[in-house]
Design an enzyme around this catalytic site. Sequence first.
Site, PDB file in Angstrom:
ATOM      1  N   SER A  80      37.447  60.217  33.015  1.00  0.00           N
ATOM      2  CA  SER A  80      36.372  59.234  32.905  1.00  0.00           C
ATOM      3  C   SER A  80      35.388  59.370  34.057  1.00  0.00           C
ATOM      4  O   SER A  80      34.167  59.291  33.863  1.00  0.00           O
ATOM      5  CB  SER A  80      36.963  57.819  32.891  1.00  0.00           C
ATOM      6  OG  SER A  80      35.939  56.843  32.933  1.00  0.00           O
ATOM      7  N   GLY A 109      41.302  50.223  45.926  1.00  0.00           N
ATOM      8  CA  GLY A 109      40.731  51.277  45.088  1.00  0.00           C
ATOM      9  C   GLY A 109      41.415  52.615  45.219  1.00  0.00           C
ATOM     10  O   GLY A 109      40.792  53.659  45.010  1.00  0.00           O
ATOM     11  N   GLU A 110      42.714  52.623  45.538  1.00  0.00           N
ATOM     12  CA  GLU A 110      43.411  53.899  45.737  1.00  0.00           C
ATOM     13  C   GLU A 110      43.448  54.738  44.459  1.00  0.00           C
ATOM     14  O   GLU A 110      43.312  55.964  44.520  1.00  0.00           O
ATOM     15  CB  GLU A 110      44.839  53.665  46.245  1.00  0.00           C
ATOM     16  CG  GLU A 110      45.548  54.957  46.584  1.00  0.00           C
ATOM     17  CD  GLU A 110      46.725  54.766  47.533  1.00  0.00           C
ATOM     18  OE1 GLU A 110      47.392  55.765  47.843  1.00  0.00           O
ATOM     19  OE2 GLU A 110      46.960  53.632  47.966  1.00  0.00           O
ATOM     20  N   ARG A 147      45.333  42.651  39.376  1.00  0.00           N
ATOM     21  CA  ARG A 147      45.394  43.673  38.343  1.00  0.00           C
ATOM     22  C   ARG A 147      46.788  43.795  37.723  1.00  0.00           C
ATOM     23  O   ARG A 147      47.025  44.661  36.912  1.00  0.00           O
ATOM     24  CB  ARG A 147      44.986  45.036  38.948  1.00  0.00           C
ATOM     25  CG  ARG A 147      43.565  45.040  39.454  1.00  0.00           C
ATOM     26  CD  ARG A 147      43.236  46.342  40.151  1.00  0.00           C
ATOM     27  NE  ARG A 147      41.908  46.315  40.712  1.00  0.00           N
ATOM     28  CZ  ARG A 147      40.786  46.597  40.047  1.00  0.00           C
ATOM     29  NH1 ARG A 147      40.858  46.940  38.801  1.00  0.00           N
ATOM     30  NH2 ARG A 147      39.621  46.536  40.634  1.00  0.00           N
ATOM     31  N   ALA A 148      47.728  42.936  38.162  1.00  0.00           N
ATOM     32  CA  ALA A 148      49.104  42.957  37.648  1.00  0.00           C
ATOM     33  C   ALA A 148      49.723  44.337  37.808  1.00  0.00           C
ATOM     34  O   ALA A 148      50.470  44.805  36.957  1.00  0.00           O
ATOM     35  CB  ALA A 148      49.129  42.529  36.175  1.00  0.00           C
TER      36      ALA A 148
END
Length: 314
Positions: A80, A109-110, A147-148
């Site tokens: 993506s 943001g890893e 974000r679970a």
Amino acid sequence: MSTADKKRGLGRGLESLLPGRPTPSVPSSVVTTAKAEPEAAPKAEITGKPLEIAVELIDRNPFQTRTQFDEEKLDELAKSITASGVVQPIVVRLSDKHKEDGRYVLITGERRWLASKKAGKATVPAMVREVSNVQAMEMTIVENLQRADLNPMEQAHAYARLSREFHMTQEQMAERTGQSRASVANFLRLLKLPQAVQMLVEAGSLTFGHARALLALENAEAIEKAASKVMALNLSVRSTESMVQGIIHPELKPEKEEKPKQPVDPNVRDAQDQLRRSLGLRVQIEDKNGKGRVIIEYTGVDDFDAILSALGNK
């Protein structure tokens, strides 16, 4: 941890942890390419815009609470990014030796950073924040909870690290992460499980509810034996709770055979089951024509604290 608890606490977002803090920039010489040599003692410029920072100048987050990354999903994200780029900037901070080496440390943001490397990107868009170690760890935990992405054991280790490294109380951890104190206490209790059972929880073979039910046994050998039975018979959480209570109170079994109990009102049974699941403890409601008593059994200080917290005691 209930869905209501999660929604109530996580609405603040990451930015609420850092109100009004400036965002330092970096010289263009260190962000245009991964191979560029950083300048010595660069002079930071204040800006609120994301910067294109070389992926090779970014180090992993030392406070990352997530230990497992789905490689298939990383590959999908990389494809993506190849097609559309990184939609949401990652968040980084200056390394302790940034003036000498021009490096940065990830905060959040890893996955996007790792996927950008997989996609062969030289740079990644990033927001630079001036934050302390405590704030960086808080932001990491909050983002993952939003974000679970954390399994129960990862959450347990995250709270334990806040306690160990930053000397936070359960009350403070609950406040910082938007969870209830009882929820924090329940996650920390998972660390009392034998290592083999912790691995089953981390892998998703046992749920958080199963783990809480097994903790009532306290003896490591008994917990491992019971966990094996749960796995072999594919027991539900409720069946696991019943099995555990049978192990703890074997003397109750003959009584059940000799003297059948009176039918329990379905509403009373439902309330009793809800309390058991909520507290992770043995609960018994004795009701006669709308009068009776609620018996809650606890096996340690943590259990007692969780009961007080659930009752609204600060």
